[in-house]
Design an enzyme around this catalytic site. Structure first.
Site, PDB file in Angstrom:
ATOM      1  N   LYS A  83      16.810 -17.428  20.059  1.00 35.41           N
ATOM      2  CA  LYS A  83      17.908 -18.268  20.540  1.00 35.41           C
ATOM      3  C   LYS A  83      18.110 -17.994  22.018  1.00 35.41           C
ATOM      4  O   LYS A  83      18.235 -16.824  22.431  1.00 35.41           O
ATOM      5  CB  LYS A  83      19.181 -17.854  19.802  1.00 35.41           C
ATOM      6  CG  LYS A  83      19.810 -18.918  18.961  1.00 35.41           C
ATOM      7  CD  LYS A  83      21.056 -18.333  18.346  1.00 35.41           C
ATOM      8  CE  LYS A  83      21.851 -19.370  17.667  1.00 35.41           C
ATOM      9  NZ  LYS A  83      23.119 -18.821  17.156  1.00 35.41           N
TER      10      LYS A  83
HETATM   11  C1  E4P Z   1      25.167 -20.843  15.319  1.00 31.82           C
HETATM   12  O1  E4P Z   1      24.040 -20.846  15.757  1.00 31.82           O
HETATM   13  C2  E4P Z   1      26.341 -20.456  16.139  1.00 31.82           C
HETATM   14  O2  E4P Z   1      26.142 -19.217  16.683  1.00 31.82           O
HETATM   15  C3  E4P Z   1      27.602 -20.531  15.335  1.00 31.82           C
HETATM   16  O3  E4P Z   1      27.556 -21.635  14.470  1.00 31.82           O
HETATM   17  C4  E4P Z   1      28.845 -20.504  16.184  1.00 31.82           C
HETATM   18  O4  E4P Z   1      29.963 -20.752  15.377  1.00 31.82           O
HETATM   19  P1  E4P Z   1      31.467 -20.514  15.886  1.00 31.82           P
HETATM   20  O5  E4P Z   1      31.818 -21.578  16.845  1.00 31.82           O
HETATM   21  O6  E4P Z   1      32.287 -20.618  14.635  1.00 31.82           O
HETATM   22  O7  E4P Z   1      31.484 -19.145  16.504  1.00 31.82           O
END
Ligand code: E4P
Length: 219
Positions: A83
């Site tokens: 990522k």
């Molecule tokens: C996924 O890849 C993200 O890191 C995650 O969905 C973020 O979610 P949040 O906005 O609830 O922290």
């Protein structure tokens, strides 16, 4: 549609994997920190439970640092995805990862333009954050619809992971929009199974079955 779990919680992952409902995992530093364990140890444990893609986030500032992180992360699990943030350095890293055959997930996508740039850079996945857009009074799902449409228009291979999911409606709307993947927090995943009328129906059928066994006839 694939379901990823947006968690590093091993119990939740195990339960969903046993039911064949866990096609992959997304993590971020916050999600891993919540588990209170060593970053590498948690990711490696997840890798033992899940054969699908596991997103592991780099916090490097430059593309070179991201690639250095990525080269380490790919040793931890069978199906790694690195990522990277939606920045110029992040997209430079995507190109570098592509050259060495490592999959990428461009995270923190909040506009269709950003998704378009990430797809042009050759990202394997983009992650639009619907919940965080809703939080600031925008409609996150409109962004998902736009990205799905744009990727279709140009046959981009990049897959859309609907992230920052906060409700069942987000999951259902992601499916309606044709998103490839929703990454779902365990709490929402558990809610997907439930409906009061399902419980009520089971209760009634079980009770009537018992009555039949006892030879009671409905009048
Ligand atoms: C996924 O890849 C993200 O890191 C995650 O969905 C973020 O979610 P949040 O906005 O609830 O922290």
């Amino acid at each position: 549609m694939n379901f990823f779990l947006d968690t590093a919680n091993l119990d939740s992952i195990k339960k969903a994997a046993e039911l064949g409902m866990c096609d992959g995992i997304t993590t971020n530093p916050t999600i891993i920190f919540k588990e209170g364990k060593d970053h590498k140890q948690v990711v490696m444990e997840i890798g033992k439970l899940v054969s699908g893609p596991i997103s592991i986030e780099s916090v490097g500032e430059t593309a070179e640092q991201m690639v250095e992180d990525g080269k380490e992360f790919v040793k931890w699990v069978r199906n790694p995805v690195i990522k990277v943030p939606m920045t110029k350095e992040g997209l430079r890293a995507v190109r570098m990862f592509n050259k060495i055959g490592i999959k990428t997930n461009v995270t923190l996508i909040f506009s269709a333009s950003q998704a378009l740039l990430a797809a042009k850079a050759g990202a394997s996945y983009v992650s639009p954050f619907v919940g965080r857009l809703d939080d600031i009074g925008q409609d996150g799902m409109v962004l998902v619809q736009d990205i799905v449409q744009i990727f279709k228009n140009y046959n981009f291979k990049t897959e859309v992971i609907v992230a920052s999911v906060r409700s069942l409606k987000h999951v259902e709307d992601a499916a309606k929009a044709g998103a490839h993947i929703a990454t779902i927090p365990p709490k929402i995943y558990e809610e997907m199974w439930k409906h009061a009328l399902t419980d009520k129906g089971i209760e009634m059928f079980n009770a009537d079955y018992k009555k039949s066994l006892e030879g009671k006839v409905k009048k």
